[in-house]
Every structure is written in structure tokens, then in C-alpha cells.
Scaffold this active site. Structure first.
Site, PDB file in Angstrom:
ATOM      1  N   ARG A 115       0.778  -1.312  -0.169  1.00 21.38           N
ATOM      2  CA  ARG A 115       0.072  -0.173   0.021  1.00 21.38           C
ATOM      3  C   ARG A 115       0.828   1.596  -0.127  1.00 21.38           C
ATOM      4  O   ARG A 115       0.708   1.676  -0.546  1.00 21.38           O
ATOM      5  CB  ARG A 115      -1.372   0.113   0.755  1.00 21.38           C
ATOM      6  N   GLY A 116       2.129   1.122   0.797  1.00 24.16           N
ATOM      7  CA  GLY A 116       2.812   2.347   0.605  1.00 24.16           C
ATOM      8  C   GLY A 116       3.504   2.509  -0.915  1.00 24.16           C
ATOM      9  O   GLY A 116       3.241   3.489  -1.412  1.00 24.16           O
TER      10      GLY A 116
END
Lengths: 335, 581
Positions: free
Chosen positions: A273-274
Site C-alpha cells: 500500500r505504501g
């Protein structure tokens, strides 16, 4: 009605302003969390967005701000009226709000008067295609926060209750602000916000005086103050609208993708997600700067906000997460 | 009226006269948010409230806000009785709605939780903001009104030194007409150079937030409006600093000459920027730096005595810390203070909220009755399962106070006796407080849990009857044992406070070997890990002269360091209780 404090008139707090602008341009970046001291213009900045967002096209009587041409919400038989231009919503979610108010509930008036089942849309409907703001997000009831993050992630609000069955679009940017002194946010919630910024009170005395002067001028004569800043607000609004138009066509060079992965690996940021957020935010930053493609500079500028809250906690490392990000970035970019 | 605001060289207003002027300022500019009034209940406090009430708009609503108010009462909801009677939904406005444009008196503000504070703060930030008069009766400097609220109330007034006789001696104050005229005049008052002076003064007093200088400026303008002035002058600037800034000081201003390097980052640079900039703005007006000096001096003089004593002692302002560690509120409990109700089935200890259930069922009445095929009329309200609402409670989590006692060396017996005494004293009162107490002792090669978490005095007495002392100091092992015990208790929802009685001089490593250096390093590491777990901790240094080692461990653990010579179990019990409350 008293106008809101103009966004460009906020002194300093560049990272917070940038994060909010990125969310305006690329709502998919997934929400902004603003944590910091009291009296640092957190709420002021978010509320100022209302004066900044380009208007949206929607039906006159549609409580869900549906886009023109979209199918009507099932379970809601009201006529929507003509397509008009409305200001993009910035909805405040007050603490102590009930679940019913948030997701919507049975329209009690109709139920009592006509014995009819009808859905009364809640705050999620009102926030569709805009911003939903929670001040003191760390004090909000956990079950409400869970619910909000769920809806924010799926972009749809599904209501199955009171014998009602309604689903309606609820695509909004969730903005939470809070003061860490009042309590921490659960880690599970933390990394579901796309960007996270830490605001500090400005240390420079001249800057502090400027803040006080501007706020004082605004409080004395809100309309006059806003008129003074009108052209800057217009310019910024145009910039956002242009960036929104430009962002779809922006290329992401291979080198940027690679560097994004390297940064995440080097910092030990959990999950993909980062990286995704990092690229999306960098793309929005590039669009705001009217660049032709995403550069490493854009990546570096947004990396702290995109990754700060995703670092694994290391009890033996004394440095705060911001310092660790800076250190990691310096290493990644020195290579 | 002008008699109330003295010239800068006149003796400053004090006590009642100052408080009364503050009341007038609130009436002139309700945007000041209101006042935080530190005073016990009594005629002086009532007189202050009466003064405010007499000065603000007479039609304005005036309500009391109980500190334990529920969201329902605060934010409003459906009025069940009226709804059933009229057959249409009747909403009742909450207290926050009622006091819009008026005033709310929050009694026992120190009992208000952060939730209530945040809701009031929201109302204060919103349109038609009310005036909030928060009455703080806290006796202990560790208590105090919630900061989110205190921050937004411009005027902080202490009435505890005002005697009843002072009220009569003070003569006439501002009357309502004057206040009303000043309110009209307020938009025309310019701020002049007060912005700089107040911002610089706030910075010198260590006030980080920018709200206080801003509110001080508002107060200064209100005071100028009261005087009928068109621009803020020195007198009002000084007054505002005394009323708004002084009570919020977190540090004493530096002495003349080095006042600029308060943030020690780069003093040289700071000074440069400061010296270059002012000439641009202070050509004709009195030098803003001079005004800052006067303002700062006045603010310094007005710092409340108790706060001054703490600042001088170098103790950080207790109120600037986060509110107590313990009492972490637990939601959804089956007992405690009511915290609203939610949909759900009763049973297993969950109690049906009858009123909320009826409220949920009420609107459906007519529709459901349609389905009734009988001739006989149905009940007025038909309750179905989906209407069930169960009560939710917020309760303070139980606390566990864990004593970790160094039983090594010669002091051992005394320390153990102290700890035992403290444990017994705490247990004697724990029934009311729902506290648990546990005790770990360490000596020789390891640590031993002498008393597992308990609330039973009898059991404790039996466990603690005899314990030998003497031997080495395996501090790392002790910290680890404590952490394990604390972890278990925390998982059961308890808030844990650790009290270490030691001189911190570790000399036995975890695997039981001697060696001071290795043992200290291990102890430091264990202490840091314990810090990450986030429990409250105190290190009680029981050595005769105070030991550097204990201080180091306390720092690693982010624990409070206290020196307490042996032999005073009463003081120890009190200390532990304070840390947990």
C-alpha cells in the site's frame, strides 16, 4: 454566512497544505491524517478546502451528489432534477455522531406520517465526491472509524437495516486530524490513511507574528480579508482543476517505480500500500507542478507523508518516525 | 469605566477587579470563548458568574453543563414522549444547541473527559459559538480542566485568593450599557503593534500554540473597545498578556540580554533575523521591542504564584502534560458511566436500554399496526427485535500497581518492609478503587513473583510474611519479569503502573553471571523495551544519597524518578496511588 479562512493565507505548514492539495487532485490517494499540536491551523486548512475545490456537476435534488449520467440509487425513488453545478462538499463529522447519522437511516418523518419506508441519506451520502472531515479523529468511537474507513476504501455505502436495502456511491477523501496528547490512533487505522502529516507550531517569531496578524485581520473583517485573497484562491483553484485534467495522462517512468520500491524496502515500510500511495501522491504532485512526467524530485517530496505512518515500530530506536524517514530517504537518494 | 483599566505605570489590577474586568471583556467579545475559573464553589465564584450574566445580552440562554453529561443530552435527539403523543417525530435540541449564542457553565471542569472537551471545543469553533465558563475546582496541580477546552477559553482567572470582602471594596464595575456600546465599537478597533508584542511575549513564556497570542490580541481589542479607543494601546496589551498569557506560561522568560535564545537551536541566527526585521515596521510607533519588554514584564509579574513556584523549580507545568496515564477509559463495558446505547440483543450482562428501544420502535408504530389483522387495537408501540438497544458503559479500566523490589544487599530488609507496608496500605483501600497490587522481588540470581496480582489483603499478608534478603542485583531479569506480568495484566484490560524500588546498581546479568558493565547494559536494554510497552513507571531511588544508576535506568524507561529514603511506606503508597490516578 461567515466565509472560511482562505487556504493560501495559511502561513507555513507546507507539508500539510501539499498533502491536502494532492488529495484534491488524486482522491484515490486514500485520505489524509493530520496530527499535531494545538493551534496549528489543522482545522482551518481542511475547512478552507471548501473554498478551493472546483465545483462538481450533479443533479439538483440528488442527495448523493451523483455524477450526471449515473444510474439512480436503488431504493430511492425521488426525482433528481436537472444537472447543475454545485460546490464540492466538505462535510464535518462531529464527534458523538450516531451510526444512523453517518450511514443514513429510515426517514422517520415519512414513516410516521405516511407509514412509508424511505431512506434518509446520511453524512456519507453528502460527502460523496468531496471531503469528509473528522476533527479529533482519535476520540471518535472505534466502530464509526472502522465503518468510515471501510466505505472510503470501497467507495460505496451499503445499508441493510430497518428493512431497508440501499447502496449508494460514497467516494470521498477522508481527512482526520487530532492531537496525539489526547490518545493515539490504533495502528490498524493509521496505515489505512494514505498520507500522514505531522504539524508543528512554527518556531520562527516573525512567522508566528504573521500568523497572528492574518488571523486577526480575518476575524475583524472576514469578507474584506477574503476579498484580498480572492485572486490567489482563484489561481489555486484553477491549478487544482488543471492538475485534475492533466493527471490521467502522466507517465510513470521505470526509474521512479524502481526508486519507490527501493525507498519502501530501505525503510521497511510494510505492505504494497505504501508503494502505491507513494506513486499516486507523486503523480498528483507532478500534476500540480504542471510537469510532463513524474520525477524523482516529486517522489522525494511526497515520501515522508506517504510512508511516515507505515514504519515498523522499533522500540530501541529513539528517533521519531519523521527523522527516520529523512535518514532513509537521504540514503536512498544518495545511492 | 476608564477607572478600571490603569495606565501601564499604575499598579496593576489584581484579584476581584481583574476578574470583573475579565467578565466585561467576555461580554464585549464573546469570541474570546469564555473563561477558565479556578475557584472553589462559593459566593465569590457565584459573584463572578453573576457579573458575567449581568453583562451579556439578557435574552441570551444561560445553562449549566454537568461534567458527566451524555451525548444525548448534549447533542440532542428524539423526544420520545412528544413523538408518541403527536404521532410525528419531535426532535429535542441538545444542550449545545440551546446555548448557541448564549453561555454554558461547566461545573467541575476537571472531571470532564476529553470527549466532552472536544465536543465543547467543536461548539466554540463553530458558528454562533457560546461562551463557556469552565469552573475548575481541582485541588491538585495534576488535575485540571481538559486542555482542548482550556486552550480555547481565552481568560484564565484564579479567584481562590479573592475574599468576600474584596467584592464590596472594589466599587462599581462596568455596566451593561457600557459593555453593549463597546460591543458595537469592537469591529472598529485596530490592533496596532499589539500583535508583535503579544506573540513575542507568548514565545518568551514558552507558549507553543498560536491560539493564546491570538486570543490575547482579541482581549486587548475588547479592552480598547471598552475604553472607547480606536486602536489598542500599551495598557490593553499589558492587560491582555496578564489575563491570557501569564496563566499559560510553561517557562520563565530569560533574563535581560539573552531572552532571544529560548529555542536553543541556533541563537545567533535567531538574533539576526530579529534585528534585521523590526526597523521596517517601527518607524513612527513606539518601538515594538520596548512594548514587548513591558508586556513581558507584566506577564511575568502576573504568573500565578503556584505556577511560578513550579516553573522556578524547573518542574514542567503539570497541566501541560497529557492527562493521567491510568483511568484509560474502557468502552463497551457492562458497568461504569453510561456511554450511550447501541443496537444489539440484551443478555449476558448487557442491559436493555428501554427508553432508547422505545425510541427506535416509536416511528414504526403506525406502519406495523397496518399489518395487524385483528380488530382489537394493537399496542401503542410495537417493539420488535431489531429495535432492541443495549446500554453501553464507559468504565475506568482496573489498575494494577506492580511493585518491583530490590532485595539485594544490606538495605534489603528495609526496602521489603516498605514495599510490604505500601502494598498493604493500598490494598486496604483498593476495594473502592478496584485496584490490584502485585509484588516482584529480585535478589541473587533472579526475580521472583512474591505476590501475583491480587485484590485480597489476606492473601497478600500470607504471601509476604517472610522473605530473605541479600545477594546480587539482577535488575535486567527483574525488569523482564515485571514486563511479562504487566503485559499479561494489560491484556486483561488493566492499566499497569510499575513501581521499582532500587538503587539501579545492576551487577548480575540475565544468565546469572556477575559483571557490573554487562549487567547495566542489559538492564538499560530491558528498560527501553519496557518503555516501548507504554506502562506508567516510577523508579523510587532508595539509596541513601541518590544513585546515578537509578537515574539512568529511569531515563531509559521514561519513568518518573523519585528519591525516597527507606522507612516511609505511607509516602510510598501515596506516591504509587498518585502515579496511577
Amino acid at each position: 454566512m461567515t466565509p472560511v479562512f482562505p487556504f493560501p493565507a495559511i502561513v507555513g505548514q507546507e507539508e500539510m497544505k501539499q498533502a491536502l492539495l494532492i488529495a484534491c487532485v488524486e482522491p484515490r490517494v486514500g485520505g489524509v491524517l493530520v496530527f499535531g499540536d494545538r493551534g496549528t491551523a489543522k482545522s482551518t486548512a481542511v475547512r478552507a478546502l471548501a473554498g478551493l475545490l472546483p465545483p462538481i456537476e450533479t443533479y439538483e435534488h440528488c442527495p448523493y451528489n451523483s455524477a450526471p449520467g449515473s444510474a439512480p440509487v436503488n431504493g430511492d425513488g425521488r426525482s433528481r432534477g436537472n444537472v447543475v453545478s454545485k460546490p464540492a462538499p466538505v462535510v464535518d463529522l462531529p464527534l458523538g455522531v450516531t451510526e444512523d447519522r453517518v450511514v443514513g437511516a429510515l426517514d422517520i418523518e415519512k414513516a410516521l406520517r405516511k407509514g412509508e419506508k424511505a431512506f434518509e441519506p446520511g453524512l456519507l451520502a453528502r460527502a460523496n465526491r468531496g471531503f469528509l472531515y473528522i476533527d479529533e479523529v482519535n476520540l471518535l468511537e472505534d466502530h464509526i472509524v472502522d465503518l468510515l474507513l471501510d466505505v472510503a476504501a470501497t467507495g460505496e455505502n451499503v445499508v441493510e437495516r430497518d428493512g431497508l436495502s440501499v447502496r449508494h456511491p460514497a467516494k470521498f477523501v477522508l481527512v482526520g486530524s487530532g492531537n496525539p496528547e489526547e490518545g493515539e490512533l490504533r495502528p490498524q487505522l493509521l496505515d489505512r490513511f494514505g498520507l500522514s502529516v505531522e504539524v508543528e507550531t512554527p518556531r520562527d517569531i516573525e512567522m508566528r507574528i504573521e500568523v497572528v496578524r492574518r488571523r486577526d485581520a480575518f476575524e475583524r473583517d472576514p469578507h474584506g480579508f477574503c476579498a484580498q485573497w480572492a485572486s490567489e484562491v482563484d489561481a489555486l483553484r484553477t491549478r487544482i482543476a488543471e492538475a485534475q485534467g492533466r493527471i490521467g495522462a502522466l507517465e510513470t517512468p521505470e526509474a521512479v517505480l524502481r526508486r519507490a520500491s527501493e525507498i519502501c524496502l530501505a525503510l521497511g515500510a510494510d505492505g504494497l500500500r505504501g508503494e502505491l500511495t507513494l506513486i499516486r501522491a507523486a503523480r498528483a504532485a507532478a500534476a500540480l507542478n504542471a510537469a510532463d512526467e513524474i520525477s524523482l524530485e516529486h517522489l522525494r517530496a511526497v515520501a515522508p507523508a506517504a510512508l511516515r505512518h507505515r514504519l515498523r515500530r522499533d522500540p530501541l530506536d529513539e528517533a521519531g518516525s519523521s527523522a527516520r524517514i529523512e535518514r532513509g530517504l537521504a540514503e536512498a537518494f544518495a545511492a | 469605566m476608564s477607572a478600571d483599566i490603569p495606565l501601564p505605570h499604575a499598579p496593576p489590577l489584581e484579584g476581584w477587579a481583574l476578574a470583573r474586568l475579565a467578565a466585561a471583556l467576555i461580554a464585549v467579545d464573546p469570541g474570546l470563548g469564555g473563561a477558565l475559573v479556578t475557584a472553589r464553589a462559593g459566593p465569590v465564584r457565584e459573584a463572578f458568574l453573576d457579573t458575567v450574566r449581568a453583562l451579556i445580552n439578557e435574552d441570551a440562554p444561560w445553562r449549566r453543563i454537568p461534567a458527566g453529561i451524555s451525548d444525548e443530552a448534549l447533542l440532542g435527539g428524539m423526544d420520545l414522549a412528544a413523538t408518541l403523543k403527536t404521532g410525528r417525530p419531535v426532535m429535542r435540541e441538545g444542550l449545545l444547541g440551546e446555548i448557541r449564542g448564549g453561555a454554558g457553565v461547566l461545573a467541575m471542569a476537571e472531571r470532564a473527559g476529553p470527549g466532552l472537551a472536544a465536543r465543547l471545543a467543536m461548539a466554540l469553533d463553530g458558528p454562533d459559538a457560546p461562551v463557556i465558563l469552565a469552573l475548575d475546582e481541582s485541588a491538585d496541580p495534576d488535575e485540571g480542566a481538559p486542555r482542548a477546552l482550556a486552550e480555547r477559553l481565552a481568560l484564565h482567572i484564579n479567584l481562590s485568593q479573592v475574599a468576600l470582602g474584596d467584592l464590596d471594596a472594589a466599587g462599581e464595575g462596568v455596566d451593561r450599557e457600557t459593555a453593549a456600546m463597546a460591543r458595537m465599537h469592537l469591529p472598529h478597533v485596530l490592533s496596532g503593534e499589539a500583535a508583535r508584542a503579544l506573540t513575542e511575549t507568548a514565545a518568551a513564556l514558552g507558549i507553543d500554540s498560536l491560539r493564546p497570542p491570538l486570543m490575547a490580541l482579541r482581549a486587548a481589542r475588547a479592552a480598547a473597545a471598552l475604553e472607547g479607543l480606536d486602536e489598542v494601546t500599551d495598557a490593553q496589551t499589558v492587560l491582555a498578556a496578564r489575563l491570557v498569557l501569564a496563566p499559560r506560561a510553561t517557562q520563565l522568560p530569560r533574563a535581560e540580554g539573552d531572552e532571544n535564545d529560548a529555542p536553543p537551536d541556533d541563537p545567533a541566527n535567531d538574533r539576526e533575523t530579529r534585528n534585521e526585521d523590526p526597523p521596517a515596521s517601527d518607524d513612527e510607533t513606539p518601538s515594538p521591542d520596548a512594548l514587548t519588554e513591558i508586556t513581558l514584564e507584566a506577564a511575568r509579574a502576573a504568573i500565578p504564584a503556584d505556577l511560578l513556584a513550579r516553573l522556578e523549580a524547573g518542574v514542567p507545568n503539570a497541566r501541560s502534560r497529557a492527562a493521567g496515564k491510568a483511568g484509560a477509559a474502557k468502552r463497551g463495558g457492562l458497568r461504569g458511566r453510561p456511554a450511550g446505547s447501541r443496537r444489539g440483543d440484551p443478555g449476558e450482562g448487557r442491559r436493555l436500554d428501554v427508553l432508547a428501544t422505545l425510541r427506535a420502535a416509536a416511528p414504526w408504530g403506525r406502519m406495523r399496526r397496518k399489518g395487524w389483522k385483528r380488530l382489537a387495537p394493537g399496542p401503542a408501540v410495537e417493539v420488535r427485535r431489531e429495535d432492541f438497544r443495549i446500554k453501553h458503559f464507559k468504565e475506568k479500566a482496573e489498575t494494577l500497581t506492580l511493585f518491583v523490589v530490590d532485595a539485594s544487599g544490606s538495605l534489603a530488609l528495609n526496602r521489603l518492609a516498605d514495599a510490604k507496608g505500601a502494598v498493604e496500605m493500598m490494598l486496604a483501600q483498593s476495594y473502592v478503587r478496584r485496584d490490584q497490587v502485585a509484588l516482584i522481588a529480585f535478589r541473587g540470581r533472579g526475580a521472583e513473583t512474591l505476590l501475583p496480582p491480587t485484590r485480597s489483603l489476606t492473601r497478600a499478608k500470607r504471601c509476604l510474611a517472610a522473605l530473605p534478603g541479600g545477594g546480587g542485583t539482577p535488575l535486567a531479569a527483574a525488569i523482564e519479569a515485571a514486563e511479562a506480568l504487566a503485559h499479561g495484566a494489560a491484556r486483561q484490560g488493566r492499566t499497569v503502573t510499575l513501581v521499582f524500588l532500587t538503587d539501579g546498581a545492576a551487577n548480575v546479568t540475565r544468565d546469572g553471571h556477575g559483571g557490573r558493565e554487562a549487567a547495566m547494559a542489559e538492564a538499560s536494554e530491558a528498560a527501553r523495551r519496557l518503555r516501548a510497552a507504554g506502562h506508567g513507571a516510577i523508579i523510587v531511588d532508595v539509596s541513601k544519597r541518590g544513585a546515578e544508576t537509578a537515574r539512568v535506568i529511569a531515563q531509559d524507561m521514561a519513568a518518573r524518578y523519585v528519591r525516597l529514603p527507606a522507612g516511609d511506606c505511607g509516602a510510598l503508597a501515596q506516591l504509587a496511588r498518585k502515579a496511577a490516578a
